[in-house]
Design a protein around this motif. Sequence first.
Motif, short mmCIF file in Angstrom:
data_model
loop_
_atom_site.label_atom_id
_atom_site.label_comp_id
_atom_site.label_asym_id
_atom_site.label_seq_id
_atom_site.Cartn_x
_atom_site.Cartn_y
_atom_site.Cartn_z
N ASN A 46 0.66 -1.17 0.14
CA ASN A 46 -0.03 0.01 0.14
C ASN A 46 0.96 1.25 -0.05
OD1 ASN A 46 -2.88 -0.45 0.10
ND2 ASN A 46 -1.87 -2.00 1.62
N SER A 90 -17.32 1.47 -0.70
CA SER A 90 -17.08 0.48 0.46
C SER A 90 -16.28 -0.60 0.13
CB SER A 90 -18.55 -0.07 0.90
OG SER A 90 -19.03 -0.65 -0.31
N MET A 91 -15.53 -0.85 -0.81
CA MET A 91 -14.63 -1.57 -1.24
C MET A 91 -13.38 -0.98 -0.65
SD MET A 91 -16.42 -4.14 -2.37
CE MET A 91 -15.21 -5.42 -3.04
N PHE A 92 -13.22 -0.16 -0.61
CA PHE A 92 -11.82 0.32 -0.04
C PHE A 92 -11.39 -0.30 1.41
CE2 PHE A 92 -10.98 3.19 -3.13
CZ PHE A 92 -11.86 4.19 -3.36
N ASP A 93 -10.21 -0.71 1.44
CA ASP A 93 -9.87 -1.49 2.55
C ASP A 93 -8.55 -1.01 3.31
OD1 ASP A 93 -8.65 -4.51 0.78
OD2 ASP A 93 -7.83 -2.45 0.79
N TYR A 94 -8.01 -0.13 2.63
CA TYR A 94 -6.71 0.54 3.29
C TYR A 94 -6.81 1.91 2.86
CZ TYR A 94 -2.01 -0.08 5.16
OH TYR A 94 -0.72 -0.21 5.91
N LYS A 100 -15.90 3.39 9.82
CA LYS A 100 -16.36 2.65 8.52
C LYS A 100 -17.92 2.74 8.22
CE LYS A 100 -14.72 -1.40 9.34
NZ LYS A 100 -13.77 -1.46 10.50
N SER A 121 -5.65 -0.07 8.39
CA SER A 121 -6.51 -1.02 7.70
C SER A 121 -7.87 -0.91 8.05
CB SER A 121 -5.80 -2.18 8.14
OG SER A 121 -6.58 -3.29 7.84
N SER A 122 -8.39 -1.25 7.23
CA SER A 122 -10.10 -1.23 7.50
C SER A 122 -10.64 -2.21 8.67
CB SER A 122 -10.97 -1.70 6.15
OG SER A 122 -10.77 -3.06 6.01
N ILE A 123 -9.69 -2.98 9.15
CA ILE A 123 -9.81 -4.08 10.26
C ILE A 123 -9.84 -3.24 11.59
CG2 ILE A 123 -9.56 -5.94 8.79
CD1 ILE A 123 -7.03 -6.38 10.51
N SER A 152 -7.80 -0.46 -2.83
CA SER A 152 -8.64 -1.64 -2.43
C SER A 152 -8.20 -2.57 -3.50
CB SER A 152 -9.99 -1.59 -2.80
OG SER A 152 -10.34 -1.14 -4.20
N LYS A 168 -18.11 6.21 6.78
CA LYS A 168 -17.22 6.05 5.42
C LYS A 168 -16.26 7.47 5.68
CE LYS A 168 -19.47 3.54 1.93
NZ LYS A 168 -20.83 3.19 2.52
#
Lengths: 113, 112
Positions: A100, B28-32, B68, B51-53, B94, B71
């Motif tokens: 990233n 919503s597909m962005f994860d970082y 999240k 990170s999205s987690i 993503s 957003k």
Amino acid sequence: DTAVSQTPKYLVTQMGNDKSIKCEQNLGHDTMYWYKQDSKKFLKIMFSYNNKELIINETVPNRFSPKSPDKAHLNLHINSLELGDSAVYFCASSPRQGANEQFFGPGTRLTVL
Amino acid sequence: DQQVKQNSPSLSVQEGRISILNCDYTNSMFDYFLWYKKYPAEGPTFLISISSIKDKNEDGRFTVFLNKSAKHLSLHIVPSQPGDSAVYFCAASSGYNNDMRFGAGTRLTVKP
């Protein structure tokens, strides 16, 4: 010891000319990118190469042709320059595809008269 | 289609106070998510990511918060220093190809 370098830093040229911008990274990264920062300051990805192979090609006019002679270099050639091509072009690299964090060059300001 | 938006083009803060830079995204597909800092005549440099987690990541004076459901993410700088004066770009990515999208940037000015 610049990590990502671009030449030239400034480029002023006439409409219709063909010009190239060079990019080199000495980080040993596998993936390189070209971005365009337009007049509204948005940074938009144009191309991405991984180990000399094209992996991202956004909707960019085919007057723009990237060339990667080896994985440390990604050059951008622009044919038949138009006024709307005036922008700052940034090269970047990342360790691998999917990594990233990207490392950016200083940018090349292209002005088309 | 601007998938990453920074609605404040500029922010001015007194030295020592907190700077809060905001960013909204639509995909919503962005994860970082990342923040980059840019000085004039230089390329953007990586500052901090999340990170999205996670919902928070801290690195010294810099903290990034991620909401999240809304957003929305924000960058907090505490305490702000004059050397922090720069343009800050929010970015989101993503997928394996790391197709990164940037906001338009917020110019932060920290006054001594």
